[in-house]
Design a protein around this motif. Structure first.
Motif, PDB file in Angstrom:
ATOM      1  N   ASN A  85      19.512  12.978   5.727  1.00  0.00           N
ATOM      2  CA  ASN A  85      20.807  12.681   5.110  1.00  0.00           C
ATOM      3  C   ASN A  85      21.072  13.642   3.957  1.00  0.00           C
ATOM      4  O   ASN A  85      20.542  13.466   2.862  1.00  0.00           O
ATOM      5  CB  ASN A  85      20.830  11.234   4.592  1.00  0.00           C
ATOM      6  N   ARG A  86      21.922  14.619   4.216  1.00  0.00           N
ATOM      7  CA  ARG A  86      22.178  15.654   3.206  1.00  0.00           C
ATOM      8  C   ARG A  86      23.469  15.425   2.440  1.00  0.00           C
ATOM      9  O   ARG A  86      23.861  16.258   1.630  1.00  0.00           O
ATOM     10  CB  ARG A  86      22.224  17.022   3.868  1.00  0.00           C
ATOM     11  N   LYS A  87      24.163  14.327   2.753  1.00  0.00           N
ATOM     12  CA  LYS A  87      25.407  14.026   2.021  1.00  0.00           C
ATOM     13  C   LYS A  87      25.249  12.697   1.309  1.00  0.00           C
ATOM     14  O   LYS A  87      25.052  11.661   1.948  1.00  0.00           O
ATOM     15  CB  LYS A  87      26.592  13.978   2.980  1.00  0.00           C
ATOM     16  N   GLU A 113      23.978  19.250  -5.598  1.00  0.00           N
ATOM     17  CA  GLU A 113      23.671  19.976  -4.353  1.00  0.00           C
ATOM     18  C   GLU A 113      24.140  19.201  -3.115  1.00  0.00           C
ATOM     19  O   GLU A 113      24.519  19.794  -2.119  1.00  0.00           O
ATOM     20  CB  GLU A 113      22.158  20.209  -4.286  1.00  0.00           C
ATOM     21  N   PHE A 114      24.102  17.875  -3.216  1.00  0.00           N
ATOM     22  CA  PHE A 114      24.320  17.042  -2.019  1.00  0.00           C
ATOM     23  C   PHE A 114      25.554  16.136  -2.138  1.00  0.00           C
ATOM     24  O   PHE A 114      25.748  15.258  -1.295  1.00  0.00           O
ATOM     25  CB  PHE A 114      23.066  16.188  -1.760  1.00  0.00           C
ATOM     26  N   VAL A 124      17.320  13.040   1.786  1.00  0.00           N
ATOM     27  CA  VAL A 124      17.335  14.359   2.433  1.00  0.00           C
ATOM     28  C   VAL A 124      16.179  14.483   3.421  1.00  0.00           C
ATOM     29  O   VAL A 124      16.333  15.026   4.516  1.00  0.00           O
ATOM     30  CB  VAL A 124      17.303  15.474   1.363  1.00  0.00           C
TER      31      VAL A 124
END
Ligand code: THU
Length: 137
Positions: free
Chosen positions: A73-75, A99-100, A69
């Motif tokens: 990179n949030r996925k 969350e991700f 993150v």
């Protein structure tokens, strides 16, 4: 489970094994390595980092996810976790993953020889979970 090739699965387990060796675990002596695959194909590893003030330490999974993150990179598309016994991620790490991650994100637990002990999905390890959508009232 969404399409994770055998090669990618193996690469994640290999990375998690590498990070497991870096554990800073002088109190528990339990070594954990994690590797997350980000949406852009990057792999981020993490190890558990303990502290003499015990609650200040952090689990390997959250170290790996927070690294991803922090790099934008949030996925998270998959996670592999390595311990001596194929141990399960703690509740706090499951919630942070949630969350991700999508509900069908593969979760792979392996031992330190690289044998897969258990495979599931995000929803499989944290059913009926609370997530960001619950706040979109
Ligand atoms: N640990 C992890 O790194 N991940 C988990 O999901 C469970 C526990 C670490 C924290 C601590 O350093 C050691 O394992 C013993 O609890």
């Amino acid at each position: 489970m969404n399409g994770l090739t055998i090669e990618l699965k193996q690469a994640l387990i290999d990375q998690a094994r590498l990070y497991q060796k870096r554990a800073y675990n002088p109190y528990s002596h339990y070594a954990v390595g994690a590797a997350v695959l980000a949406e852009d194909g990057q792999v981020y590893g993490g190890t558990n980092i303990e502290n003499s003030a015990y609650p200040s330490g952090l689990c390997a999974e959250r170290v790996a996810i927070f690294r991803a993150v922090s790099e934008g990179n949030r996925k998270i598309k998959a996670i592999a976790i390595v311990t001596c016994n194929g141990g399960s991620p703690c509740g706090a790490c499951r919630q942070v993953m949630r969350e991700f991650a999508a509900a069908d994100m593969p979760v792979i637990l392996a031992n330190d020889e690289g044998d897969i002990i258990f495979e599931s999905t995000m929803d499989g390890i944290l059913p009926r979970s609370f997530g960001p959508e619950d706040l979109e009232i």
